[in-house]
Design a protein around this motif. Structure first.
Motif, PDB file in Angstrom:
ATOM      1  N   VAL A 148      12.496  30.470   4.231  1.00  0.00           N
ATOM      2  CA  VAL A 148      12.502  29.349   4.169  1.00  0.00           C
ATOM      3  C   VAL A 148      13.882  29.183   2.820  1.00  0.00           C
ATOM      4  O   VAL A 148      12.886  29.480   1.323  1.00  0.00           O
ATOM      5  CB  VAL A 148      11.042  28.542   4.327  1.00  0.00           C
ATOM      6  CG1 VAL A 148      11.472  26.632   4.635  1.00  0.00           C
ATOM      7  CG2 VAL A 148      11.025  28.600   5.103  1.00  0.00           C
ATOM      8  N   LYS A 149      14.414  28.463   2.627  1.00  0.00           N
ATOM      9  CA  LYS A 149      15.378  27.303   1.761  1.00  0.00           C
ATOM     10  C   LYS A 149      15.233  25.793   1.803  1.00  0.00           C
ATOM     11  O   LYS A 149      15.514  25.436   2.896  1.00  0.00           O
ATOM     12  CB  LYS A 149      16.679  27.830   1.816  1.00  0.00           C
ATOM     13  CG  LYS A 149      16.787  30.080   1.465  1.00  0.00           C
ATOM     14  CD  LYS A 149      18.417  30.062   1.812  1.00  0.00           C
ATOM     15  CE  LYS A 149      18.167  31.434   0.940  1.00  0.00           C
ATOM     16  NZ  LYS A 149      19.544  32.116   1.538  1.00  0.00           N
ATOM     17  N   ARG A 150      15.222  24.853   0.769  1.00  0.00           N
ATOM     18  CA  ARG A 150      15.567  23.641   0.898  1.00  0.00           C
ATOM     19  C   ARG A 150      17.315  23.625   0.999  1.00  0.00           C
ATOM     20  O   ARG A 150      18.142  23.781   0.240  1.00  0.00           O
ATOM     21  CB  ARG A 150      15.507  23.620  -1.027  1.00  0.00           C
ATOM     22  CG  ARG A 150      13.491  23.373  -0.424  1.00  0.00           C
ATOM     23  CD  ARG A 150      12.748  22.838  -1.965  1.00  0.00           C
ATOM     24  NE  ARG A 150      13.847  21.095  -2.144  1.00  0.00           N
ATOM     25  CZ  ARG A 150      13.290  19.978  -2.358  1.00  0.00           C
ATOM     26  NH1 ARG A 150      11.618  20.554  -2.154  1.00  0.00           N
ATOM     27  NH2 ARG A 150      13.959  18.940  -2.101  1.00  0.00           N
ATOM     28  N   LEU A 151      17.403  22.610   1.533  1.00  0.00           N
ATOM     29  CA  LEU A 151      18.567  21.943   2.260  1.00  0.00           C
ATOM     30  C   LEU A 151      18.113  20.526   2.338  1.00  0.00           C
ATOM     31  O   LEU A 151      17.700  19.840   2.868  1.00  0.00           O
ATOM     32  CB  LEU A 151      18.833  22.278   3.565  1.00  0.00           C
ATOM     33  CG  LEU A 151      19.949  21.352   4.077  1.00  0.00           C
ATOM     34  CD1 LEU A 151      21.549  21.735   3.940  1.00  0.00           C
ATOM     35  CD2 LEU A 151      20.409  21.902   5.070  1.00  0.00           C
ATOM     36  N   LYS A 198      15.122  21.709   5.385  1.00  0.00           N
ATOM     37  CA  LYS A 198      14.923  22.394   4.844  1.00  0.00           C
ATOM     38  C   LYS A 198      16.109  23.722   5.911  1.00  0.00           C
ATOM     39  O   LYS A 198      15.843  23.131   6.976  1.00  0.00           O
ATOM     40  CB  LYS A 198      13.671  23.324   5.020  1.00  0.00           C
ATOM     41  CG  LYS A 198      12.834  22.503   3.937  1.00  0.00           C
ATOM     42  CD  LYS A 198      11.432  23.557   4.270  1.00  0.00           C
ATOM     43  CE  LYS A 198      10.214  22.045   3.649  1.00  0.00           C
ATOM     44  NZ  LYS A 198       9.830  20.954   4.834  1.00  0.00           N
ATOM     45  N   THR A 199      16.361  24.973   5.607  1.00  0.00           N
ATOM     46  CA  THR A 199      16.954  25.385   6.141  1.00  0.00           C
ATOM     47  C   THR A 199      16.289  27.374   6.531  1.00  0.00           C
ATOM     48  O   THR A 199      15.252  27.018   5.349  1.00  0.00           O
ATOM     49  CB  THR A 199      18.481  26.347   5.878  1.00  0.00           C
ATOM     50  OG1 THR A 199      18.234  27.296   4.926  1.00  0.00           O
ATOM     51  CG2 THR A 199      19.161  25.309   6.033  1.00  0.00           C
ATOM     52  N   VAL A 200      16.424  27.658   7.990  1.00  0.00           N
ATOM     53  CA  VAL A 200      14.986  28.484   7.687  1.00  0.00           C
ATOM     54  C   VAL A 200      15.618  29.556   8.425  1.00  0.00           C
ATOM     55  O   VAL A 200      16.275  29.367   9.974  1.00  0.00           O
ATOM     56  CB  VAL A 200      13.830  28.153   8.693  1.00  0.00           C
ATOM     57  CG1 VAL A 200      13.449  29.475   9.274  1.00  0.00           C
ATOM     58  CG2 VAL A 200      12.940  27.222   8.298  1.00  0.00           C
ATOM     59  N   GLU A 223      17.916  24.386  11.064  1.00  0.00           N
ATOM     60  CA  GLU A 223      17.434  23.587  10.285  1.00  0.00           C
ATOM     61  C   GLU A 223      16.257  22.780  10.640  1.00  0.00           C
ATOM     62  O   GLU A 223      15.718  22.271  11.517  1.00  0.00           O
ATOM     63  CB  GLU A 223      18.572  22.902   9.954  1.00  0.00           C
ATOM     64  CG  GLU A 223      19.221  22.102  11.528  1.00  0.00           C
ATOM     65  CD  GLU A 223      20.378  21.324  11.678  1.00  0.00           C
ATOM     66  OE1 GLU A 223      20.717  20.079  11.748  1.00  0.00           O
ATOM     67  OE2 GLU A 223      21.441  21.362  10.778  1.00  0.00           O
ATOM     68  N   ALA A 275      12.496  17.491   6.422  1.00  0.00           N
ATOM     69  CA  ALA A 275      11.738  17.278   5.028  1.00  0.00           C
ATOM     70  C   ALA A 275      10.023  17.261   6.100  1.00  0.00           C
ATOM     71  O   ALA A 275       9.622  17.801   4.321  1.00  0.00           O
ATOM     72  CB  ALA A 275      11.341  16.470   4.522  1.00  0.00           C
ATOM     73  N   ALA A 298       8.246  24.220   7.411  1.00  0.00           N
ATOM     74  CA  ALA A 298       8.718  25.867   8.091  1.00  0.00           C
ATOM     75  C   ALA A 298       8.215  26.369   6.731  1.00  0.00           C
ATOM     76  O   ALA A 298       7.971  28.061   7.131  1.00  0.00           O
ATOM     77  CB  ALA A 298       9.972  25.442   7.283  1.00  0.00           C
ATOM     78  N   LYS A 299       7.699  26.116   5.515  1.00  0.00           N
ATOM     79  CA  LYS A 299       6.688  26.950   4.740  1.00  0.00           C
ATOM     80  C   LYS A 299       5.998  27.850   5.608  1.00  0.00           C
ATOM     81  O   LYS A 299       5.149  29.018   5.204  1.00  0.00           O
ATOM     82  CB  LYS A 299       6.454  26.723   3.199  1.00  0.00           C
ATOM     83  CG  LYS A 299       5.750  27.631   2.406  1.00  0.00           C
ATOM     84  CD  LYS A 299       6.011  26.385   0.898  1.00  0.00           C
ATOM     85  CE  LYS A 299       5.362  27.801   0.130  1.00  0.00           C
ATOM     86  NZ  LYS A 299       4.920  26.958  -1.241  1.00  0.00           N
TER      87      LYS A 299
END
Length: 163
Positions: free
Chosen positions: A119-122, A126-128, A140, A143, A147-148
């Motif tokens: 998982v990354k913030r966007l 987020k993008t997974v 995608e 918010a 995802a986390k």
């Protein structure tokens, strides 16, 4: 737990194997969907260019998932159980808990075939990046999507299966 996640967990019940439970879930779309559907606020040309780029990203990620043997419906929910990763077709989410009803199980993969969920913030979401059978594809997530929690549940379930 977000209302959407509860709705996914409840809606996935008919598609689960005996003793299986959804540990985490979120509503997502193949990466590029938001860009391909963004309004042309910068003018028609900007909307056309952004839409084309987003559409290509979306096609690339759907093709990668298909190559891995994991089909992505759109719209979709991604769910993790102690045994499998699930792609569930859902009705269009409208917000405030409306829409997003689970319609069918489109694809599943045993956790042994899932290499990673990162998982990354966007911006506001987020993008997974999900890697199944060595092939990565990107989703995608808004918010509010958990995802986390899905990534953590995957690590926990994969670790328990290895023990």
């Amino acid at each position: 737990m977000a209302r959407a996640e509860t709705k996914i967990k409840d809606g996935a019940a008919p598609f689960l194997e005996d003793g299986e439970e959804v540990l985490g879930a979120f509503v997502g779309r193949p990466r590029g969907w938001t860009q391909s559907n963004a309004s042309a606020g910068g003018g028609a040309l900007a909307g056309l260019v952004g839409g084309t780029i987003g559409g290509k990203k979306q096609e690339k990620n759907m093709a990668a998932a298909e190559e891995s043997g994991f089909e992505l419906p759109n719209p979709m929910a991604l769910a993790i159980t102690e045994r499998r990763l699930l792609a569930l077709k859902i009705s269009s989410p409208i917000g405030l808990g409306l829409g997003g009803d689970v319609k069918e199980l489109t694809s599943s993969a045993p956790l042994s075939d899932v290499d990673s969920i990162e998982v990354k913030r966007l911006a506001a979401g987020k993008t997974v990046t999900v890697t199944v059978r060595g092939v990565p594809f990107v989703l995608e997530v808004g918010a509010g999507g958990n995802a986390k929690g899905v990534a953590e549940a995957f690590e926990s379930a994969k670790g328990a299966a290895a023990a």
